[in-house]
Design an enzyme around this catalytic site. Sequence first.
Site, PDB file in Angstrom:
ATOM      1  CB  VAL A  80      -0.927   0.031   1.235  1.00 34.59           C
ATOM      2  CG1 VAL A  80      -1.888   1.131   1.230  1.00 34.59           C
ATOM      3  CG2 VAL A  80      -1.842  -1.335   1.282  1.00 34.59           C
ATOM      4  CD  GLU A 112       9.202 -17.305   1.962  1.00 29.22           C
ATOM      5  OE1 GLU A 112      10.145 -16.493   1.579  1.00 29.22           O
ATOM      6  OE2 GLU A 112       9.190 -18.287   1.439  1.00 29.22           O
ATOM      7  CG  ASN A 117       6.359  -5.702   7.558  1.00 25.53           C
ATOM      8  OD1 ASN A 117       5.910  -5.034   8.205  1.00 25.53           O
ATOM      9  ND2 ASN A 117       6.610  -5.732   6.455  1.00 25.53           N
ATOM     10  CE1 TYR A 124       0.004 -10.471   4.944  1.00 29.01           C
ATOM     11  CE2 TYR A 124       2.163 -10.470   6.039  1.00 29.01           C
ATOM     12  CZ  TYR A 124       1.259 -10.082   4.623  1.00 29.01           C
ATOM     13  OH  TYR A 124       1.857  -9.243   3.715  1.00 29.01           O
TER      14      TYR A 124
HETATM   15  C1  COA Z   1       1.726  -4.035   5.500  1.00 28.75           C
HETATM   16  C2  COA Z   1       0.629  -3.153   4.700  1.00 28.75           C
HETATM   17  C3  COA Z   1       0.341  -3.900   3.431  1.00 28.75           C
HETATM   18  C4  COA Z   1      -0.621  -3.086   5.604  1.00 28.75           C
HETATM   19  O1  COA Z   1      -1.650  -2.499   4.807  1.00 28.75           O
HETATM   20  P1  COA Z   1      -2.088  -1.149   5.325  1.00 28.75           P
HETATM   21  O2  COA Z   1      -3.397  -0.559   4.440  1.00 28.75           O
HETATM   22  O3  COA Z   1      -1.292  -0.044   6.084  1.00 28.75           O
HETATM   23  O4  COA Z   1      -3.140  -1.980   6.673  1.00 28.75           O
HETATM   24  P2  COA Z   1      -4.353  -1.657   7.112  1.00 28.75           P
HETATM   25  O5  COA Z   1      -4.938  -0.364   7.356  1.00 28.75           O
HETATM   26  O6  COA Z   1      -5.310  -2.765   6.142  1.00 28.75           O
HETATM   27  O7  COA Z   1      -4.503  -2.280   8.503  1.00 28.75           O
HETATM   28  C5  COA Z   1      -4.784  -3.696   8.742  1.00 28.75           C
HETATM   29  C6  COA Z   1      -3.875  -4.243   9.984  1.00 28.75           C
HETATM   30  O8  COA Z   1      -2.488  -3.969   9.883  1.00 28.75           O
HETATM   31  C7  COA Z   1      -1.771  -3.812  11.176  1.00 28.75           C
HETATM   32  N1  COA Z   1      -1.408  -2.262  10.957  1.00 28.75           N
HETATM   33  C8  COA Z   1      -1.486  -1.575  10.133  1.00 28.75           C
HETATM   34  N2  COA Z   1      -0.793  -0.221  10.251  1.00 28.75           N
HETATM   35  C9  COA Z   1       0.028  -0.717  11.605  1.00 28.75           C
HETATM   36  C10 COA Z   1       0.852   0.140  12.014  1.00 28.75           C
HETATM   37  N3  COA Z   1       1.348   1.355  11.723  1.00 28.75           N
HETATM   38  N4  COA Z   1       1.283  -0.300  13.345  1.00 28.75           N
HETATM   39  C11 COA Z   1       0.912  -1.591  13.777  1.00 28.75           C
HETATM   40  N5  COA Z   1      -0.003  -2.361  12.964  1.00 28.75           N
HETATM   41  C12 COA Z   1      -0.503  -1.875  11.954  1.00 28.75           C
HETATM   42  C13 COA Z   1      -2.952  -3.691  12.118  1.00 28.75           C
HETATM   43  O9  COA Z   1      -3.194  -4.906  12.522  1.00 28.75           O
HETATM   44  C14 COA Z   1      -4.010  -3.148  11.284  1.00 28.75           C
HETATM   45  O10 COA Z   1      -5.344  -3.667  11.805  1.00 28.75           O
HETATM   46  P3  COA Z   1      -6.295  -2.649  12.591  1.00 28.75           P
HETATM   47  O11 COA Z   1      -6.383  -1.600  12.026  1.00 28.75           O
HETATM   48  O12 COA Z   1      -7.550  -3.400  13.061  1.00 28.75           O
HETATM   49  O13 COA Z   1      -5.358  -2.522  13.959  1.00 28.75           O
HETATM   50  C15 COA Z   1       1.001  -1.913   4.282  1.00 28.75           C
HETATM   51  O14 COA Z   1       1.661  -1.319   5.739  1.00 28.75           O
HETATM   52  C16 COA Z   1       2.415  -1.842   3.450  1.00 28.75           C
HETATM   53  O15 COA Z   1       2.299  -1.906   2.244  1.00 28.75           O
HETATM   54  N6  COA Z   1       3.785  -1.909   4.003  1.00 28.75           N
HETATM   55  C17 COA Z   1       4.654  -1.800   3.232  1.00 28.75           C
HETATM   56  C18 COA Z   1       5.174  -3.048   2.147  1.00 28.75           C
HETATM   57  C19 COA Z   1       5.015  -4.250   3.059  1.00 28.75           C
HETATM   58  O16 COA Z   1       5.773  -4.128   4.272  1.00 28.75           O
HETATM   59  N7  COA Z   1       4.102  -5.153   2.667  1.00 28.75           N
HETATM   60  C20 COA Z   1       4.030  -6.529   3.483  1.00 28.75           C
HETATM   61  C21 COA Z   1       5.222  -7.410   2.942  1.00 28.75           C
HETATM   62  S1  COA Z   1       4.884  -9.031   3.671  1.00 28.75           S
END
Ligand code: COA
Length: 163
Positions: A80, A112, A117, A124
């Site tokens: 995202v 994985e 992270n 997950y």
């Molecule tokens: C990981 C990622 C895909 C999550 O997407 P997102 O749109 O930011 O997350 P969401 O808003 O859908 O949140 C889903 C859950 O993620 C976790 N989460 C999201 N942001 C978080 C933060 N800043 N700190 C802790 N947990 C967090 C929480 O569990 C959250 O659930 P909740 O809102 O009920 O607490 C996104 O942050 C990202 O693209 N990160 C960089 C790339 C990456 O690391 N991808 C995963 C590789 S395996």
Amino acid sequence: MASLMTATQAIALRQMTEADLAAVMQVEQGAYAVPWTEGIFRDCLRAHYCCLVAERTGQLIGHAVMSVAAGECHILNLCVGVGHQGRGLGRYLLRRLLALARRRDADTAFLEVRASNHCAIKLYQAEGFDEIGRRKGYYPSTDPSLEAGRSRREDAVLMARAL
Ligand SMILES: CC(C)(COP(=O)(O)OP(=O)(O)OC[C@H]1O[C@@H](n2cnc3c(N)ncnc32)[C@H](O)[C@@H]1OP(=O)(O)O)[C@@H](O)C(=O)NCCC(=O)NCCS
């Protein structure tokens, strides 16, 4: 076309095409310390992996890649855009991938993730994935505080869930 309503705008998910790759790379490079190359995305498209993009008002703000074969799906990339994180899009993309995998008769999902992270691991776990193992030193480390001479590798956490 499916959509997620945010406080302001609808977000639409659709299949990625080669024409999206420049915008996908912008999101990818902004979000990951060690991003995929454009060539990896091209290979995934050629292999007919499930490649999705998320758009809001015509702007590409996220993407996801998954392979499905032999009753298993592997989440290969979930990303995202930095300015759009923490608003539910990561969860929405993940759920869409898992729904598509079920439709293709997958019964188990694998992924994985870097051990550091925590944000992704939390997502997950909340979506039903459990840790099933670790690959020691699988990723190049992105921790700048590591001293020279110390291992510059980071573990991969392997996670899975039944579908
Ligand atoms: C990981 C990622 C895909 C999550 O997407 P997102 O749109 O930011 O997350 P969401 O808003 O859908 O949140 C889903 C859950 O993620 C976790 N989460 C999201 N942001 C978080 C933060 N800043 N700190 C802790 N947990 C967090 C929480 O569990 C959250 O659930 P909740 O809102 O009920 O607490 C996104 O942050 C990202 O693209 N990160 C960089 C790339 C990456 O690391 N991808 C995963 C590789 S395996």
